[in-house]
Design a protein around this motif. Structure first.
Motif, PDB file in Angstrom:
ATOM      1  N   GLU A 193       0.866  -1.173   0.000  1.00 24.12           N
ATOM      2  CA  GLU A 193       0.000   0.000   0.000  1.00 24.12           C
ATOM      3  C   GLU A 193       0.903   1.223   0.000  1.00 24.12           C
ATOM      4  O   GLU A 193       1.841   1.324   0.788  1.00 24.12           O
ATOM      5  N   ARG A 194       0.613   2.157  -0.907  1.00 20.26           N
ATOM      6  CA  ARG A 194       1.431   3.360  -1.021  1.00 20.26           C
ATOM      7  C   ARG A 194       0.497   4.538  -1.267  1.00 20.26           C
ATOM      8  O   ARG A 194      -0.280   4.510  -2.204  1.00 20.26           O
ATOM      9  N   ASP A 195       0.604   5.515  -0.401  1.00 19.36           N
ATOM     10  CA  ASP A 195      -0.255   6.706  -0.506  1.00 19.36           C
ATOM     11  C   ASP A 195      -1.737   6.327  -0.555  1.00 19.36           C
ATOM     12  O   ASP A 195      -2.518   6.894  -1.319  1.00 19.36           O
ATOM     13  N   GLY A 196      -2.111   5.305   0.236  1.00 19.50           N
ATOM     14  CA  GLY A 196      -3.510   4.921   0.321  1.00 19.50           C
ATOM     15  C   GLY A 196      -4.023   4.063  -0.820  1.00 19.50           C
ATOM     16  O   GLY A 196      -5.200   3.756  -0.892  1.00 19.50           O
ATOM     17  N   ARG A 197      -3.147   3.690  -1.758  1.00 15.87           N
ATOM     18  CA  ARG A 197      -3.580   2.808  -2.843  1.00 15.87           C
ATOM     19  C   ARG A 197      -2.728   1.553  -2.863  1.00 15.87           C
ATOM     20  O   ARG A 197      -1.589   1.559  -2.409  1.00 15.87           O
ATOM     21  N   LYS A 198      -3.298   0.502  -3.402  1.00 11.76           N
ATOM     22  CA  LYS A 198      -2.565  -0.756  -3.513  1.00 11.76           C
ATOM     23  C   LYS A 198      -1.847  -0.792  -4.857  1.00 11.76           C
ATOM     24  O   LYS A 198      -2.438  -0.503  -5.891  1.00 11.76           O
ATOM     25  N   VAL A 199      -0.563  -1.138  -4.785  1.00 12.58           N
ATOM     26  CA  VAL A 199       0.258  -1.234  -5.991  1.00 12.58           C
ATOM     27  C   VAL A 199       1.212  -2.415  -5.853  1.00 12.58           C
ATOM     28  O   VAL A 199       1.485  -2.884  -4.749  1.00 12.58           O
ATOM     29  N   PHE A 200       1.695  -2.874  -6.992  1.00  6.91           N
ATOM     30  CA  PHE A 200       2.816  -3.808  -7.010  1.00  6.91           C
ATOM     31  C   PHE A 200       4.040  -2.937  -7.201  1.00  6.91           C
ATOM     32  O   PHE A 200       4.066  -2.066  -8.079  1.00  6.91           O
ATOM     33  N   LEU A 201       5.061  -3.146  -6.387  1.00  5.51           N
ATOM     34  CA  LEU A 201       6.216  -2.243  -6.369  1.00  5.51           C
ATOM     35  C   LEU A 201       7.505  -3.029  -6.521  1.00  5.51           C
ATOM     36  O   LEU A 201       7.736  -4.008  -5.797  1.00  5.51           O
ATOM     37  N   HIS A 202       8.345  -2.583  -7.465  1.00 13.16           N
ATOM     38  CA  HIS A 202       9.672  -3.186  -7.623  1.00 13.16           C
ATOM     39  C   HIS A 202      10.652  -2.090  -8.007  1.00 13.16           C
ATOM     40  O   HIS A 202      10.510  -1.477  -9.059  1.00 13.16           O
ATOM     41  N   LYS A 203      11.621  -1.841  -7.142  1.00 12.92           N
ATOM     42  CA  LYS A 203      12.671  -0.844  -7.388  1.00 12.92           C
ATOM     43  C   LYS A 203      12.107   0.491  -7.856  1.00 12.92           C
ATOM     44  O   LYS A 203      12.537   1.048  -8.860  1.00 12.92           O
ATOM     45  N   GLY A 204      11.095   0.974  -7.171  1.00 18.72           N
ATOM     46  CA  GLY A 204      10.532   2.271  -7.495  1.00 18.72           C
ATOM     47  C   GLY A 204       9.505   2.242  -8.616  1.00 18.72           C
ATOM     48  O   GLY A 204       8.772   3.199  -8.814  1.00 18.72           O
ATOM     49  N   GLU A 205       9.449   1.165  -9.365  1.00 16.42           N
ATOM     50  CA  GLU A 205       8.451   1.047 -10.434  1.00 16.42           C
ATOM     51  C   GLU A 205       7.153   0.543  -9.820  1.00 16.42           C
ATOM     52  O   GLU A 205       7.130  -0.417  -9.065  1.00 16.42           O
ATOM     53  N   GLU A 206       6.059   1.236 -10.140  1.00 14.56           N
ATOM     54  CA  GLU A 206       4.744   0.874  -9.605  1.00 14.56           C
ATOM     55  C   GLU A 206       3.851   0.358 -10.709  1.00 14.56           C
ATOM     56  O   GLU A 206       3.894   0.846 -11.830  1.00 14.56           O
TER      57      GLU A 206
END
Length: 104
Positions: free
Chosen positions: A65-78
């Motif tokens: 969770e980032r900034d209230g949203r769900k994302v897949f995150l890898h090395k800064g790429e969302e």
């Protein structure tokens, strides 16, 4: 104890793709529908190493969770974690764990 080579065969027959990755020499990548997990041998047969996530290039983007949203995150790429992607990931995780337990 389950035989890891038999477990890999069962995963392959069940429609999972198996692949090695240079960045993870001791693990086997198991993929389906853009989802990925890395498996390593353990005392109870194959075990999931770390997180299960969305395939992003040659690696895995865990669901965060980032900034209230769900994302897949890898090395800064969302990558947006849409409801469809989350459902796909949950099904992948459920099926993979069931197979590793010998339930399917």
């Amino acid at each position: 104890m389950p035989d890891p080579s038999e477990q890999l065969q069962q995963l392959y027959v069940a429609g999972f793709d198996l692949r090695t990755f240079d960045r993870f020499p001791k693990a086997i990548g198991v993929m389906r529908d853009n989802c990925i997990a890395f498996l390593v041998p353990g005392p109870e047969g194959l075990q999931i190493l770390g997180n299960v996530g969305w395939r992003m290039g040659e690696s895995l983007g865990p669901l965060v969770e980032r900034d209230g949203r769900k994302v897949f995150l890898h090395k800064g790429e969302e990558l947006e974690a849409t409801p469809e992607r989350i459902t796909t990931l949950e099904r992948f995780k459920y099926d993979l764990k069931a197979m590793l337990r010998g339930e399917k």
